[in-house]
Design a protein around this motif. Structure first.
Motif, PDB file in Angstrom:
ATOM      1  N   SER A 138     -16.867 -23.018 -16.669  1.00  0.00           N
ATOM      2  CA  SER A 138     -15.637 -23.819 -16.728  1.00  0.00           C
ATOM      3  C   SER A 138     -14.911 -23.605 -18.043  1.00  0.00           C
ATOM      4  O   SER A 138     -13.688 -23.524 -18.072  1.00  0.00           O
ATOM      5  CB  SER A 138     -15.960 -25.301 -16.551  1.00  0.00           C
ATOM      6  N   LYS A 139     -15.658 -23.508 -19.132  1.00  0.00           N
ATOM      7  CA  LYS A 139     -15.034 -23.279 -20.435  1.00  0.00           C
ATOM      8  C   LYS A 139     -14.305 -21.937 -20.462  1.00  0.00           C
ATOM      9  O   LYS A 139     -13.226 -21.812 -21.013  1.00  0.00           O
ATOM     10  CB  LYS A 139     -16.082 -23.330 -21.543  1.00  0.00           C
ATOM     11  N   ILE A 140     -14.904 -20.946 -19.856  1.00  0.00           N
ATOM     12  CA  ILE A 140     -14.299 -19.611 -19.824  1.00  0.00           C
ATOM     13  C   ILE A 140     -13.098 -19.589 -18.883  1.00  0.00           C
ATOM     14  O   ILE A 140     -12.045 -19.058 -19.195  1.00  0.00           O
ATOM     15  CB  ILE A 140     -15.343 -18.557 -19.390  1.00  0.00           C
ATOM     16  N   MET A 141     -13.269 -20.186 -17.714  1.00  0.00           N
ATOM     17  CA  MET A 141     -12.250 -20.095 -16.664  1.00  0.00           C
ATOM     18  C   MET A 141     -11.078 -21.054 -16.858  1.00  0.00           C
ATOM     19  O   MET A 141     -10.031 -20.849 -16.262  1.00  0.00           O
ATOM     20  CB  MET A 141     -12.891 -20.363 -15.294  1.00  0.00           C
ATOM     21  N   SER A 142     -11.238 -22.074 -17.676  1.00  0.00           N
ATOM     22  CA  SER A 142     -10.185 -23.083 -17.788  1.00  0.00           C
ATOM     23  C   SER A 142      -8.829 -22.478 -18.163  1.00  0.00           C
ATOM     24  O   SER A 142      -7.792 -22.979 -17.735  1.00  0.00           O
ATOM     25  CB  SER A 142     -10.586 -24.163 -18.791  1.00  0.00           C
ATOM     26  N   ASN A 143      -8.827 -21.406 -18.921  1.00  0.00           N
ATOM     27  CA  ASN A 143      -7.567 -20.768 -19.311  1.00  0.00           C
ATOM     28  C   ASN A 143      -7.116 -19.687 -18.334  1.00  0.00           C
ATOM     29  O   ASN A 143      -6.059 -19.084 -18.524  1.00  0.00           O
ATOM     30  CB  ASN A 143      -7.694 -20.143 -20.699  1.00  0.00           C
ATOM     31  N   HIS A 144      -7.912 -19.437 -17.303  1.00  0.00           N
ATOM     32  CA  HIS A 144      -7.613 -18.313 -16.422  1.00  0.00           C
ATOM     33  C   HIS A 144      -7.507 -18.696 -14.954  1.00  0.00           C
ATOM     34  O   HIS A 144      -7.477 -17.827 -14.100  1.00  0.00           O
ATOM     35  CB  HIS A 144      -8.692 -17.234 -16.574  1.00  0.00           C
ATOM     36  N   ILE A 145      -7.445 -19.955 -14.665  1.00  0.00           N
ATOM     37  CA  ILE A 145      -7.387 -20.380 -13.270  1.00  0.00           C
ATOM     38  C   ILE A 145      -6.099 -19.896 -12.611  1.00  0.00           C
ATOM     39  O   ILE A 145      -6.067 -19.599 -11.419  1.00  0.00           O
ATOM     40  CB  ILE A 145      -7.588 -21.907 -13.154  1.00  0.00           C
ATOM     41  N   GLU A 146      -5.038 -19.748 -13.408  1.00  0.00           N
ATOM     42  CA  GLU A 146      -3.764 -19.248 -12.868  1.00  0.00           C
ATOM     43  C   GLU A 146      -3.914 -17.822 -12.347  1.00  0.00           C
ATOM     44  O   GLU A 146      -3.204 -17.410 -11.429  1.00  0.00           O
ATOM     45  CB  GLU A 146      -2.666 -19.261 -13.940  1.00  0.00           C
ATOM     46  N   THR A 147      -4.825 -17.066 -12.959  1.00  0.00           N
ATOM     47  CA  THR A 147      -5.046 -15.689 -12.520  1.00  0.00           C
ATOM     48  C   THR A 147      -5.553 -15.657 -11.092  1.00  0.00           C
ATOM     49  O   THR A 147      -5.082 -14.867 -10.265  1.00  0.00           O
ATOM     50  CB  THR A 147      -6.043 -14.990 -13.463  1.00  0.00           C
ATOM     51  N   LEU A 148      -6.501 -16.536 -10.780  1.00  0.00           N
ATOM     52  CA  LEU A 148      -7.004 -16.622  -9.406  1.00  0.00           C
ATOM     53  C   LEU A 148      -5.924 -17.140  -8.469  1.00  0.00           C
ATOM     54  O   LEU A 148      -5.775 -16.652  -7.352  1.00  0.00           O
ATOM     55  CB  LEU A 148      -8.227 -17.539  -9.336  1.00  0.00           C
ATOM     56  N   ALA A 149      -5.177 -18.115  -8.931  1.00  0.00           N
ATOM     57  CA  ALA A 149      -4.101 -18.664  -8.098  1.00  0.00           C
ATOM     58  C   ALA A 149      -3.046 -17.601  -7.781  1.00  0.00           C
ATOM     59  O   ALA A 149      -2.489 -17.582  -6.687  1.00  0.00           O
ATOM     60  CB  ALA A 149      -3.466 -19.860  -8.790  1.00  0.00           C
ATOM     61  N   ALA A 150      -2.808 -16.704  -8.722  1.00  0.00           N
ATOM     62  CA  ALA A 150      -1.815 -15.647  -8.504  1.00  0.00           C
ATOM     63  C   ALA A 150      -2.229 -14.721  -7.362  1.00  0.00           C
ATOM     64  O   ALA A 150      -1.383 -14.243  -6.608  1.00  0.00           O
ATOM     65  CB  ALA A 150      -1.603 -14.847  -9.785  1.00  0.00           C
ATOM     66  N   VAL A 151      -3.531 -14.481  -7.230  1.00  0.00           N
ATOM     67  CA  VAL A 151      -3.997 -13.635  -6.123  1.00  0.00           C
ATOM     68  C   VAL A 151      -3.638 -14.283  -4.793  1.00  0.00           C
ATOM     69  O   VAL A 151      -3.266 -13.618  -3.832  1.00  0.00           O
ATOM     70  CB  VAL A 151      -5.521 -13.385  -6.221  1.00  0.00           C
ATOM     71  N   LEU A 152      -3.706 -15.602  -4.747  1.00  0.00           N
ATOM     72  CA  LEU A 152      -3.400 -16.327  -3.507  1.00  0.00           C
ATOM     73  C   LEU A 152      -1.915 -16.334  -3.197  1.00  0.00           C
ATOM     74  O   LEU A 152      -1.525 -16.368  -2.032  1.00  0.00           O
ATOM     75  CB  LEU A 152      -3.905 -17.769  -3.602  1.00  0.00           C
ATOM     76  N   THR A 153      -1.084 -16.314  -4.214  1.00  0.00           N
ATOM     77  CA  THR A 153       0.352 -16.475  -3.992  1.00  0.00           C
ATOM     78  C   THR A 153       1.117 -15.162  -3.932  1.00  0.00           C
ATOM     79  O   THR A 153       2.256 -15.146  -3.479  1.00  0.00           O
ATOM     80  CB  THR A 153       0.971 -17.357  -5.090  1.00  0.00           C
ATOM     81  N   GLN A 154       0.519 -14.066  -4.402  1.00  0.00           N
ATOM     82  CA  GLN A 154       1.234 -12.791  -4.379  1.00  0.00           C
ATOM     83  C   GLN A 154       1.240 -12.251  -2.956  1.00  0.00           C
ATOM     84  O   GLN A 154       0.206 -12.136  -2.309  1.00  0.00           O
ATOM     85  CB  GLN A 154       0.592 -11.791  -5.330  1.00  0.00           C
ATOM     86  N   GLY A 155       2.407 -11.933  -2.481  1.00  0.00           N
ATOM     87  CA  GLY A 155       2.575 -11.509  -1.104  1.00  0.00           C
ATOM     88  C   GLY A 155       2.077 -10.112  -0.793  1.00  0.00           C
ATOM     89  O   GLY A 155       1.943  -9.739   0.360  1.00  0.00           O
ATOM     90  N   CYS A 156       1.760  -9.317  -1.826  1.00  0.00           N
ATOM     91  CA  CYS A 156       1.379  -7.932  -1.561  1.00  0.00           C
ATOM     92  C   CYS A 156      -0.063  -7.781  -1.101  1.00  0.00           C
ATOM     93  O   CYS A 156      -0.461  -6.716  -0.654  1.00  0.00           O
ATOM     94  CB  CYS A 156       1.621  -7.073  -2.793  1.00  0.00           C
TER      95      CYS A 156
END
Length: 150
Positions: free
Chosen positions: A115-133
């Motif tokens: 959680s400490k590592i990922m707390s600043n990078h959760i947007e990166t995972l979210a971007a995979v979900l939202t990118q249409g490509c």
């Protein structure tokens, strides 16, 4: 036969990705060195996205051996490295799928440290979900990673 170093590395990563579970004991002995090699690929071949996808696949495979190996990968910087690779704009599904698969596996233990590592990078995972490509495969593994993170 002389081969370009990136082709040799790619073949090595493919072998690791397809490693038979009966041979796990010899892989788990020196995980730190394997992770260091995998991470070094990024600095040596920053534009070889296919090689990075193979490297993530190798990390994913290593992380399935056992909890101690996952911990070794995390302590060696593997989790942060995979997140960094996810930030690369891949034009196909391979890199995001293998990176999210590796994250899914690595996030399944020791949630406090992850959680400490990922707390600043959760947007990166979210971007995979939202990118249409991307197709459903990387999105599926991103959702699994988010589930393991939660």
């Amino acid at each position: 036969k002389n081969r370009a170093p990136d082709k040799v590395l790619k073949k090595g990563f493919v072998i690791l990705r397809n490693w038979h579970p009966d041979r796990n004991a010899c892989l788990s002995k020196d995980v730190t060195s394997l992770v260091r090699i995998i991470m070094e690929v990024y600095s040596r071949y920053p534009s070889n996205i296919d090689l990075h996808g193979q490297a993530c696949g190798a990390l994913w495979r290593l992380s399935t051996i056992n909890a101690d190996v996952k911990t070794s990968i995390r302590k060696s910087g593997g989790l942060e490295h995979v997140v960094k690779l996810l930030d690369i704009n891949a034009t196909d599904d391979f890199l995001p799928t293998t990176a999210c698969g590796a994250l899914c596996s690595l996030l399944s233990i020791d949630k406090n440290r992850c959680s400490k590592i990922m707390s600043n990078h959760i947007e990166t995972l979210a971007a995979v979900l939202t990118q249409g490509c991307y197709t459903s495969k990387p999105k599926e593994w991103a959702l699994r990673a988010l589930y393991n993170y939660s």
